[in-house]
Motif scaffolding. Structure first.
Motif, PDB file in Angstrom:
ATOM      1  N   GLU A 104       0.769  -1.222  -0.005  1.00  0.00           N
ATOM      2  CA  GLU A 104       0.021   0.010   0.039  1.00  0.00           C
ATOM      3  C   GLU A 104       0.907   1.297   0.193  1.00  0.00           C
ATOM      4  N   LYS A 105       1.886   1.499   0.765  1.00  0.00           N
ATOM      5  CA  LYS A 105       2.860   2.362   0.811  1.00  0.00           C
ATOM      6  C   LYS A 105       3.612   2.443  -0.403  1.00  0.00           C
ATOM      7  N   ARG A 106       3.875   1.396  -1.133  1.00  0.00           N
ATOM      8  CA  ARG A 106       4.791   1.395  -2.393  1.00  0.00           C
ATOM      9  C   ARG A 106       4.103   1.759  -3.393  1.00  0.00           C
ATOM     10  N   GLY A 107       2.804   1.110  -3.559  1.00  0.00           N
ATOM     11  CA  GLY A 107       1.968   1.527  -4.552  1.00  0.00           C
ATOM     12  C   GLY A 107       2.459   0.523  -5.870  1.00  0.00           C
ATOM     13  N   VAL A 108       1.860   0.681  -7.138  1.00  0.00           N
ATOM     14  CA  VAL A 108       2.060   0.260  -8.429  1.00  0.00           C
ATOM     15  C   VAL A 108       2.892   1.332  -9.212  1.00  0.00           C
ATOM     16  N   THR A 109       4.296   0.748  -9.554  1.00  0.00           N
ATOM     17  CA  THR A 109       5.096   1.719 -10.612  1.00  0.00           C
ATOM     18  C   THR A 109       4.954   1.594 -11.792  1.00  0.00           C
ATOM     19  N   ASP A 110       5.368   2.569 -12.513  1.00  0.00           N
ATOM     20  CA  ASP A 110       5.345   2.466 -14.015  1.00  0.00           C
ATOM     21  C   ASP A 110       6.127   1.215 -14.675  1.00  0.00           C
ATOM     22  N   ASP A 111       7.306   0.820 -13.685  1.00  0.00           N
ATOM     23  CA  ASP A 111       8.175  -0.241 -14.243  1.00  0.00           C
ATOM     24  C   ASP A 111       7.233  -1.689 -14.115  1.00  0.00           C
ATOM     25  N   ASP A 112       6.671  -1.746 -13.032  1.00  0.00           N
ATOM     26  CA  ASP A 112       5.691  -2.766 -12.608  1.00  0.00           C
ATOM     27  C   ASP A 112       4.623  -3.131 -13.885  1.00  0.00           C
ATOM     28  N   ILE A 113       4.090  -1.916 -14.313  1.00  0.00           N
ATOM     29  CA  ILE A 113       2.989  -2.075 -15.577  1.00  0.00           C
ATOM     30  C   ILE A 113       3.846  -2.466 -16.748  1.00  0.00           C
ATOM     31  N   ALA A 114       4.962  -1.661 -16.994  1.00  0.00           N
ATOM     32  CA  ALA A 114       5.869  -1.962 -18.543  1.00  0.00           C
ATOM     33  C   ALA A 114       6.331  -3.409 -18.211  1.00  0.00           C
ATOM     34  N   LYS A 115       6.751  -4.118 -17.060  1.00  0.00           N
ATOM     35  CA  LYS A 115       7.199  -5.230 -17.248  1.00  0.00           C
ATOM     36  C   LYS A 115       6.169  -6.280 -17.419  1.00  0.00           C
ATOM     37  N   PHE A 116       5.156  -6.044 -16.804  1.00  0.00           N
ATOM     38  CA  PHE A 116       3.997  -7.165 -16.868  1.00  0.00           C
ATOM     39  C   PHE A 116       3.568  -7.055 -18.244  1.00  0.00           C
ATOM     40  N   ARG A 117       3.195  -5.635 -18.807  1.00  0.00           N
ATOM     41  CA  ARG A 117       2.536  -5.850 -20.185  1.00  0.00           C
ATOM     42  C   ARG A 117       3.702  -6.521 -21.248  1.00  0.00           C
ATOM     43  N   SER A 118       5.110  -6.128 -21.093  1.00  0.00           N
ATOM     44  CA  SER A 118       5.922  -6.983 -22.039  1.00  0.00           C
ATOM     45  C   SER A 118       5.964  -8.419 -21.795  1.00  0.00           C
TER      46      SER A 118
ATOM     47  N   VAL B  28      -3.846  -2.878 -18.967  1.00  0.00           N
ATOM     48  CA  VAL B  28      -4.023  -2.838 -17.387  1.00  0.00           C
ATOM     49  C   VAL B  28      -3.276  -1.729 -17.092  1.00  0.00           C
ATOM     50  N   THR B  29      -3.793  -0.985 -16.127  1.00  0.00           N
ATOM     51  CA  THR B  29      -3.262   0.192 -15.212  1.00  0.00           C
ATOM     52  C   THR B  29      -2.923   0.384 -14.099  1.00  0.00           C
ATOM     53  N   LYS B  30      -2.097   0.942 -13.459  1.00  0.00           N
ATOM     54  CA  LYS B  30      -1.814   0.892 -12.157  1.00  0.00           C
ATOM     55  C   LYS B  30      -3.293   1.226 -11.271  1.00  0.00           C
ATOM     56  N   GLU B  31      -3.924   1.895 -11.975  1.00  0.00           N
ATOM     57  CA  GLU B  31      -5.410   2.305 -10.975  1.00  0.00           C
ATOM     58  C   GLU B  31      -6.371   0.898 -10.963  1.00  0.00           C
ATOM     59  N   ASP B  32      -5.939   0.154 -12.156  1.00  0.00           N
ATOM     60  CA  ASP B  32      -6.730  -1.116 -12.203  1.00  0.00           C
ATOM     61  C   ASP B  32      -6.285  -2.042 -10.936  1.00  0.00           C
ATOM     62  N   VAL B  33      -4.954  -2.140 -10.613  1.00  0.00           N
ATOM     63  CA  VAL B  33      -4.390  -2.784  -9.582  1.00  0.00           C
ATOM     64  C   VAL B  33      -4.736  -2.597  -8.400  1.00  0.00           C
ATOM     65  N   MET B  34      -4.755  -1.279  -8.176  1.00  0.00           N
ATOM     66  CA  MET B  34      -5.269  -0.751  -6.585  1.00  0.00           C
ATOM     67  C   MET B  34      -6.671  -0.778  -6.656  1.00  0.00           C
ATOM     68  N   LYS B  35      -7.482  -0.729  -7.295  1.00  0.00           N
ATOM     69  CA  LYS B  35      -8.952  -1.160  -7.258  1.00  0.00           C
ATOM     70  C   LYS B  35      -9.283  -2.516  -7.042  1.00  0.00           C
ATOM     71  N   ALA B  36      -8.561  -3.437  -7.788  1.00  0.00           N
ATOM     72  CA  ALA B  36      -8.854  -4.579  -7.491  1.00  0.00           C
ATOM     73  C   ALA B  36      -8.281  -5.427  -6.213  1.00  0.00           C
ATOM     74  N   TYR B  37      -6.908  -4.597  -5.664  1.00  0.00           N
ATOM     75  CA  TYR B  37      -6.593  -4.865  -4.476  1.00  0.00           C
ATOM     76  C   TYR B  37      -7.662  -4.507  -3.443  1.00  0.00           C
ATOM     77  N   SER B  38      -8.198  -3.164  -3.529  1.00  0.00           N
ATOM     78  CA  SER B  38      -9.113  -2.651  -2.489  1.00  0.00           C
ATOM     79  C   SER B  38     -10.296  -3.379  -2.431  1.00  0.00           C
ATOM     80  N   LYS B  39     -10.808  -3.977  -3.499  1.00  0.00           N
ATOM     81  CA  LYS B  39     -12.107  -4.690  -3.705  1.00  0.00           C
ATOM     82  C   LYS B  39     -11.790  -6.221  -3.032  1.00  0.00           C
ATOM     83  N   TYR B  40     -10.840  -6.843  -3.388  1.00  0.00           N
ATOM     84  CA  TYR B  40     -10.882  -8.157  -3.221  1.00  0.00           C
ATOM     85  C   TYR B  40      -9.843  -8.633  -2.078  1.00  0.00           C
ATOM     86  N   ILE B  41      -8.726  -7.727  -1.570  1.00  0.00           N
ATOM     87  CA  ILE B  41      -7.642  -8.084  -0.854  1.00  0.00           C
ATOM     88  C   ILE B  41      -7.643  -7.490   0.566  1.00  0.00           C
ATOM     89  N   LYS B  42      -7.666  -6.258   0.363  1.00  0.00           N
ATOM     90  CA  LYS B  42      -7.414  -5.208   1.475  1.00  0.00           C
ATOM     91  C   LYS B  42      -8.497  -5.548   2.466  1.00  0.00           C
TER      92      LYS B  42
END
Length: 615
Positions: free
Chosen positions: A370-384, A427-441
C-alpha cells in the motif's frame, strides 16, 4: 451458510442423419491482417452440434488433433467426486472398434504422442502425429466419442479405479503439502460447490460408485454438442471437414448443456483451519482470498498484484522473507478458473518460525504494498511479459491448437487472442489498486496452518470454522432418462484407416558465417512470429572437471554464478530489466559445453543483447 443452487438442463437424446447428410456449416473464417496477433482458422459446426476448428500451418509435416469436452470436476455431484478425471482414464481403454490397450499402440506406432488432461472445467484429449496420420486420429477420437460404452466392462472399471486411487496416493495423500489445496478448497467454497473438492476426487467417493454411474456421466456430458474438435498443422481445411463429417457426423447429439454460473464465494470472517501433514518436515502457511473468474479485467489486475507481492526476486515476499532467510520459499499467485478465482499466498518458513508470526509478515507485506503502490516499471514489465508470452505461444502447432480450443470452449470465440492480449497490455496502476481494495485489502481469507510431527501447536490461530451443509439443495444434474444411441453409418467404421501420402520434410534454408574471425555461426530465418532466438555454445563442460579433481563442480558453479550480480546490476535488477523487455537469458552447463540461450521479441533484440554483454 449461503444457499446455493445449480441450474442444469437436459433434453432427450436425438439421432442425427447418416454422415453423408451431416454437412458442416462454415461459421467463421479468420485471417491475419497486417501484423496483428491472430491464429488464422476456419470454424464449422456439424448438425449434431460438434464445433470443428481448423488451423492450417504448413511449416512442418505434422498435425495436432485436440478434442475438448466442456466438462470437468465442476459438473460432478457431491458424493461422486473424481468422475471427470476417472472418465479420462476410461477413454483410453478401447471402444467398439478399437481393441483394449490399442489406442496408445496405434498412435505410438504412427510416430505420434498423445495425452489427456482434466481440470475443474474441461477435459481434453490430444495427439501430435505425422500429417499423413490425420484420418486415423479422427477415426480414433470419433470411435470413443460415439462407440465407447459397450466396451466399458466391470474389469476395466476396477482396473482404472485402482489406478486413479493410486494416482491420488502418489500425487496428493503421500507427498509433502499434497493435501493443502484440498483443505483450502473445502473451506473456501460453500458445501456442495463443485470447486470444494479437487479434480482427483475423494477415495470414499471412488469406492462407492459403480460402472453404471460412470456410463451415465458419459451420456450426460460427452455429446458432440458439448465438444470442440480442433485440428492444426499441415492440413487442408476442406479435407479435415470432410473427414469430420464422415467420422463424427452420425454421432447423435447429446443432452443440452446449459452454462454454469455461480457467485464468487463470500467469506464473512477469517477462517482458520489447521491440518497435520505426516510427510512435511517444515510447517507451511497458506492464505486464500476468493477472486473473480478467468477472462475478466480484474483477473489481470490481480495477476499484476501477485507478481509484485510474491513472484520473482524483486517481489516483496522474496525481499522480506526469502532473502532474509526467514522462509525457504514464499510466493503469491492468482489462480482463475471458469466460475471463480483464488488469490493465494504460500510461505514455508525455516525451522523455528511461528506461523502466527508468518501470518503477521504476510499482512505486513500488504501494508508495504500500500505504501509502495504500483510503479510504471511494474506495469511495463507485466505488459511486456504478457505480450512475449502470447507471441511465444504461437511458436508451435500444438500451442496454437490448444489456445483455439480453450478460447472456443470458455468464451465461444476462438478468435479471442486479440481481446485477451488487450486485457493484459491495457492494465493500469489504477486497475491494480482498485482490485486490491475490492478483493484483498482487509478482506477475510481462508488461512491454513500446515502442522508437522512434533510441532502440532504451531498454529497461526486456533481453528474457528467448520463446513456446514445447512441450506444446501442438490441440483438436478439431468441424469434421468438417458439412453445410449449409437450412430448408424453407411461405411465400414470397424476398418482402421490407412496412411496418407508420406509427408515431405522441407528443411528451411540456413546460412553460415564466421563472426569476429573465430566464431562459427549458423542461422535460419523465420517470419512466423516476431521472435529471435539464439544460442551460444562454449566448449568445455562438466567433463573438464576430470582434468583437475580438486575443482570438481567448477563448471556447474560457473553457470550458477552467471545468474548473480554483474558489474552494473544486482541479480534482482538484471532480472527486472529482462522482464521489462519480455526477454530471457539462461546459462547452463552440459557434459561438454557451457550454453547460453537468449530469446527476445524482435523489437527488443538490441536491448537484450546489451544485457547479454553485461552478463
Amino acid at each position: 451458510m449461503k444457499r446455493i443452487l445449480f441450474t442444469l438442463s437436459a433434453a432427450a437424446v436425438l439421432c442425427s442423419p447418416l454422415y453423408s447428410l451431416a454437412q458442416a456449416k462454415l461459421v467463421e473464417k479468420v485471417t491475419r491482417k497486417g501484423n496483428e496477433v491472430v491464429i488464422p482458422y476456419e470454424k464449422y459446426q456439424l448438425p449434431n452440434g460438434l464445433t470443428v476448428i481448423v488451423h492450417e500451418d504448413h511449416s512442418d509435416p505434422i498435425v495436432h488433433v485436440d478434442v475438448t469436452y466442456h466438462v470437468g470436476s465442476a459438473r460432478e455431484e457431491i458424493g461422486k467426486s473424481g468422475f471427470a478425471h476417472f472418465f479420462e482414464h476410461m477413454m483410453f481403454q478401447g471402444s467398439d472398434n478399437v481393441a483394449d490397450e490399442q489406442h496408445f499402440k496405434i498412435i505410438t506406432e504412427a510416430g505420434g504422442t498423445l495425452n489427456g488432461t482434466t481440470n475443474r472445467d474441461r477435459t481434453n484429449y490430444f495427439e501430435t502425429v505425422p500429417a499423413n496420420q490425420l484420418e486415423k486420429m479422427l477415426w480414433l477420437e470419433a470411435d470413443r466419442m460415439g462407440f465407447l460404452l459397450d466396451a466399458v466392462t466391470q474389469q476395466k472399471f476396477e482396473v482404472q479405479r485402482a489406478t486413479v486411487k493410486n494416482e491420488r496416493g502418489q500425487r496428493y495423500d503421500n507427498v509433502p503439502y499434497g493435501l493443502v489445496s484440498e483443505v483450502a478448497a473445502r473451506n473456501l467454497y460453500p458445501y456442495g460447490h463443485p470447486y470444494s473438492w479437487l479434480t482427483i476426487g475423494y477415495v470414499e467417493d471412488l469406492n462407492r460408485v459403480n460402472v453404471n454411474d460412470l456410463k451415465n456421466f458419459f451420456l450426460r456430458w460427452y455429446g458432440p454438442n458439448n465438444a470442440v474438435l480442433t485440428v492444426g498443422g499441415d492440413v487442408n481445411a476442406k479435407d479435415v471437414v470432410k473427414l469430420a463429417e464422415k467420422y463424427f457426423g452420425s454421432i447423435p447429439r447429446g443432452p443440452e448443456v446449459a452454462p454454469m454460473s455461480l457467485p464468487i464465494p463470500v467469506i464473512e470472517n477469517d477462517r482458520y483451519i489447521s491440518m497435520m501433514d505426516n510427510y512435511a518436515k517444515l510447517p507451511q502457511l497458506r492464505m486464500v482470498y476468493p477472486t473473480p473468474p478467468m477472462y475478466t479485467q480484474e483477473e489481470v489486475a490481480l495477476d499484476v498484484l501477485a507478481e509484485i507481492i510474491g513472484q520473482g526476486k524483486n517481489s516483496i515476499l522474496y525481499k522480506n522473507l526469502v532473502k532474509t532467510q526467514t522462509a525457504v520459499n514464499a510466493n503469491a499467485f492468482n489462480s482463475t478458473t471458469e466460475l471463480s478465482g483464488e488469490f493465494v499466498l504460500s510461505v514455508t518458513p525455516f525451522p523455528g518460525q511461528k506461523l502466527a508470526e508468518v501470518e503477521k509478515m504476510l499482512r505486513d507485506a500488504f501494508r508495504e504494498f500500500e505504501k509502495r503502490g504500483v510503479t510504471d516499471d511494474d506495469i511495463a514489465k507485466f505488459r511486456s511479459q504478457a505480450e512475449a508470452q502470447a507471441i511465444r505461444g504461437l511458436e508451435n502447432v500444438s500451442g496454437k491448437v490448444s489456445q483455439l480450443a480453450a478460447y472456443q470452449t470458455f468464451t465461444g470465440n476462438a478468435n479471442f487472442i486479440g481481446k485477451d492480449l488487450a486485457r493484459y497490455t491495457s492494465v493500469t496502476k489504477e486497475d491494480v489498486m482498485k482490485a486490491y481494495s475490492k478483493y484483498i485489502k482487509e478482506k477475510p481469507a481462508v488461512i491454513v496452518s500446515v502442522l508437522t510431527k512434533g510441532n502440532e501447536n504451531n498454529l497461526a490461530a486456533p481453528d474457528n470454522y467448520t463446513v456446514s451443509s445447512e441450506g444446501y439443495k442438490a441440483p438436478d444434474y439431468g441424469y434421468n432418462g438417458l439412453k445410449y444411441v449409437k450412430a448408424k453409418d453407411n461405411f465400414e467404421r470397424s476398418k482402421l484407416p490407412g496412411n496418407g501420402a508420406n509427408p515431405v520434410v522441407t528443411v528451411p534454408p540456413y546460412w553460415r558465417e564466421t563472426v569476429a574471425g573465430t566464431v562459427n555461426a549458423i542461422g535460419s530465418k523465420s517470419d512466423e512470429i516476431p521472435v529471435v532466438t539464439f544460442q551460444l555454445k562454449f566448449k568445455g563442460g562438466r567433463m573438464m572437471d576430470a582434468l583437475d579433481p580438486s575443482r570438481t563442480g567448477l563448471a556447474n558453479m560457473f553457470s550458477t554464478m552467471m545468474d548473480e550480480d554483474t558489474k552494473n546490476y544486482t541479480a534482482e535488477d538484471f532480472s527486472n530489466e529482462l522482464d521489462k523487455l519480455g526477454s530471457s537469458i539462461s546459462v547452463y552447463t552440459t557434459d561438454d559445453a557451457t550454453v547460453v540461450n537468449v530469446q527476445s521479441l524482435k523489437k527488443n533484440l538490441d536491448r537484450t543483447v546489451k544485457l547479454l554483454e553485461e552478463r
